[in-house]
Design a protein around this motif. Structure first.
Motif, PDB file in Angstrom:
ATOM      1  N   PRO A   1     -70.675  -2.307  48.564  1.00 31.00           N
ATOM      2  CA  PRO A   1     -70.403  -0.911  48.206  1.00 31.00           C
ATOM      3  C   PRO A   1     -69.650  -0.801  46.878  1.00 31.00           C
ATOM      4  N   VAL A   2     -70.061   0.164  46.064  1.00 27.84           N
ATOM      5  CA  VAL A   2     -69.425   0.413  44.760  1.00 27.84           C
ATOM      6  C   VAL A   2     -69.114   1.902  44.670  1.00 27.84           C
ATOM      7  N   PHE A   3     -67.870   2.226  44.316  1.00 25.11           N
ATOM      8  CA  PHE A   3     -67.443   3.611  44.181  1.00 25.11           C
ATOM      9  C   PHE A   3     -66.606   3.783  42.923  1.00 25.11           C
ATOM     10  N   THR A   4     -66.581   5.003  42.418  1.00 23.94           N
ATOM     11  CA  THR A   4     -65.667   5.357  41.335  1.00 23.94           C
ATOM     12  C   THR A   4     -64.365   5.845  41.962  1.00 23.94           C
ATOM     13  N   ILE A   5     -63.254   5.381  41.448  1.00 24.85           N
ATOM     14  CA  ILE A   5     -61.944   5.816  41.942  1.00 24.85           C
ATOM     15  C   ILE A   5     -61.719   7.264  41.520  1.00 24.85           C
ATOM     16  N   ASP A   6     -61.239   8.078  42.443  1.00 27.98           N
ATOM     17  CA  ASP A   6     -60.930   9.470  42.154  1.00 27.98           C
ATOM     18  C   ASP A   6     -59.996   9.558  40.935  1.00 27.98           C
ATOM     19  N   GLN A   7     -60.356  10.425  40.005  1.00 28.13           N
ATOM     20  CA  GLN A   7     -59.623  10.549  38.737  1.00 28.13           C
ATOM     21  C   GLN A   7     -58.143  10.875  38.944  1.00 28.13           C
ATOM     22  N   THR A   8     -57.831  11.775  39.859  1.00 27.62           N
ATOM     23  CA  THR A   8     -56.437  12.153  40.095  1.00 27.62           C
ATOM     24  C   THR A   8     -55.652  10.997  40.699  1.00 27.62           C
ATOM     25  N   LEU A   9     -56.247  10.309  41.665  1.00 25.69           N
ATOM     26  CA  LEU A   9     -55.572   9.165  42.281  1.00 25.69           C
ATOM     27  C   LEU A   9     -55.362   8.047  41.266  1.00 25.69           C
ATOM     28  N   TYR A  10     -56.344   7.872  40.399  1.00 24.12           N
ATOM     29  CA  TYR A  10     -56.250   6.840  39.363  1.00 24.12           C
ATOM     30  C   TYR A  10     -55.126   7.177  38.379  1.00 24.12           C
ATOM     31  N   ALA A  11     -55.078   8.430  37.946  1.00 20.29           N
ATOM     32  CA  ALA A  11     -54.057   8.863  36.983  1.00 20.29           C
ATOM     33  C   ALA A  11     -52.650   8.715  37.562  1.00 20.29           C
ATOM     34  N   LYS A  12     -52.516   8.969  38.850  1.00 20.13           N
ATOM     35  CA  LYS A  12     -51.216   8.855  39.522  1.00 20.13           C
ATOM     36  C   LYS A  12     -50.913   7.418  39.943  1.00 20.13           C
ATOM     37  N   ALA A  13     -51.905   6.533  39.816  1.00 20.12           N
ATOM     38  CA  ALA A  13     -51.798   5.162  40.336  1.00 20.12           C
ATOM     39  C   ALA A  13     -51.345   5.204  41.794  1.00 20.12           C
ATOM     40  N   ASP A  14     -52.036   6.017  42.585  1.00 18.38           N
ATOM     41  CA  ASP A  14     -51.697   6.218  43.994  1.00 18.38           C
ATOM     42  C   ASP A  14     -52.260   5.066  44.823  1.00 18.38           C
ATOM     43  N   GLY A  15     -51.493   3.998  44.907  1.00 12.08           N
ATOM     44  CA  GLY A  15     -51.922   2.805  45.619  1.00 12.08           C
ATOM     45  C   GLY A  15     -52.238   3.048  47.081  1.00 12.08           C
ATOM     46  N   GLN A  16     -51.476   3.918  47.722  1.00  9.88           N
ATOM     47  CA  GLN A  16     -51.692   4.199  49.140  1.00  9.88           C
ATOM     48  C   GLN A  16     -53.054   4.841  49.371  1.00  9.88           C
ATOM     49  N   LYS A  17     -53.362   5.888  48.638  1.00  7.21           N
ATOM     50  CA  LYS A  17     -54.618   6.619  48.856  1.00  7.21           C
ATOM     51  C   LYS A  17     -55.834   5.783  48.453  1.00  7.21           C
ATOM     52  N   VAL A  18     -55.723   5.039  47.359  1.00  5.02           N
ATOM     53  CA  VAL A  18     -56.857   4.212  46.926  1.00  5.02           C
ATOM     54  C   VAL A  18     -57.089   3.075  47.920  1.00  5.02           C
ATOM     55  N   LEU A  19     -56.017   2.489  48.425  1.00  4.01           N
ATOM     56  CA  LEU A  19     -56.144   1.444  49.444  1.00  4.01           C
ATOM     57  C   LEU A  19     -56.797   2.008  50.707  1.00  4.01           C
ATOM     58  N   GLU A  20     -56.345   3.174  51.145  1.00  2.00           N
ATOM     59  CA  GLU A  20     -56.952   3.836  52.315  1.00  2.00           C
ATOM     60  C   GLU A  20     -58.442   4.087  52.097  1.00  2.00           C
ATOM     61  N   PHE A  21     -58.787   4.575  50.911  1.00  2.00           N
ATOM     62  CA  PHE A  21     -60.192   4.839  50.596  1.00  2.00           C
ATOM     63  C   PHE A  21     -61.001   3.545  50.673  1.00  2.00           C
ATOM     64  N   ALA A  22     -60.502   2.511  50.028  1.00  2.00           N
ATOM     65  CA  ALA A  22     -61.228   1.228  50.015  1.00  2.00           C
ATOM     66  C   ALA A  22     -61.409   0.682  51.429  1.00  2.00           C
ATOM     67  N   MET A  23     -60.347   0.671  52.213  1.00  2.00           N
ATOM     68  CA  MET A  23     -60.434   0.119  53.555  1.00  2.00           C
ATOM     69  C   MET A  23     -61.384   0.915  54.440  1.00  2.00           C
ATOM     70  N   SER A  24     -61.450   2.223  54.232  1.00  2.00           N
ATOM     71  CA  SER A  24     -62.326   3.042  55.068  1.00  2.00           C
ATOM     72  C   SER A  24     -63.799   2.940  54.644  1.00  2.00           C
ATOM     73  N   ASN A  25     -64.059   2.348  53.476  1.00  2.00           N
ATOM     74  CA  ASN A  25     -65.441   2.231  52.987  1.00  2.00           C
ATOM     75  C   ASN A  25     -65.963   0.795  52.978  1.00  2.00           C
ATOM     76  N   ILE A  26     -65.191  -0.111  53.523  1.00  2.00           N
ATOM     77  CA  ILE A  26     -65.639  -1.504  53.611  1.00  2.00           C
ATOM     78  C   ILE A  26     -66.516  -1.654  54.837  1.00  2.00           C
TER      79      ILE A  26
END
Length: 97
Positions: A72-97
């Motif tokens: 699976p390949v996804f683009t990181i949400d722009q707002t989460l990326y700008a905030k460097a929101d490690g929690q939300k990006v980790l949650e997203f990744a784990m839920s899409n594996i």
């Protein structure tokens, strides 16, 4: 252990997000390997990872990566990326594996 690969132009800006994601994984006691790399390297090694997330600044590479990889390949949400929101990006990744 899950493996998450983050990719951007050279792997520099995603390295900040990797650190935040690793900190969050440690706090939540999640065993995960996370690495930052360039898009060109991600095309070569991405299938060795459970998921590939790309920075919004290289979103134009999404279709090429999806064609090159079976994972699976996804683009990181722009707002989460700008905030460097490690929690939300980790949650997203784990839920899409």
């Amino acid at each position: 252990m899950k493996k998450i690969l983050l990719a951007c132009s050279a792997g520099m800006s995603t390295s900040i997000l990797v650190k935040k994601m690793l900190d969050e994984a440690f706090e939540q006691d999640i065993e995960v390997e996370i690495k930052a790399t360039s898009v060109s390297e991600a095309k070569l090694i991405g299938d060795n990872w459970d998921i590939v997330l790309i920075g919004p600044q290289v979103a134009y590479e999404l279709d090429g990566l999806k064609s090159a990889l079976t994972k699976p390949v996804f683009t990181i949400d722009q707002t989460l990326y700008a905030k460097a929101d490690g929690q939300k990006v980790l949650e997203f990744a784990m839920s899409n594996i």
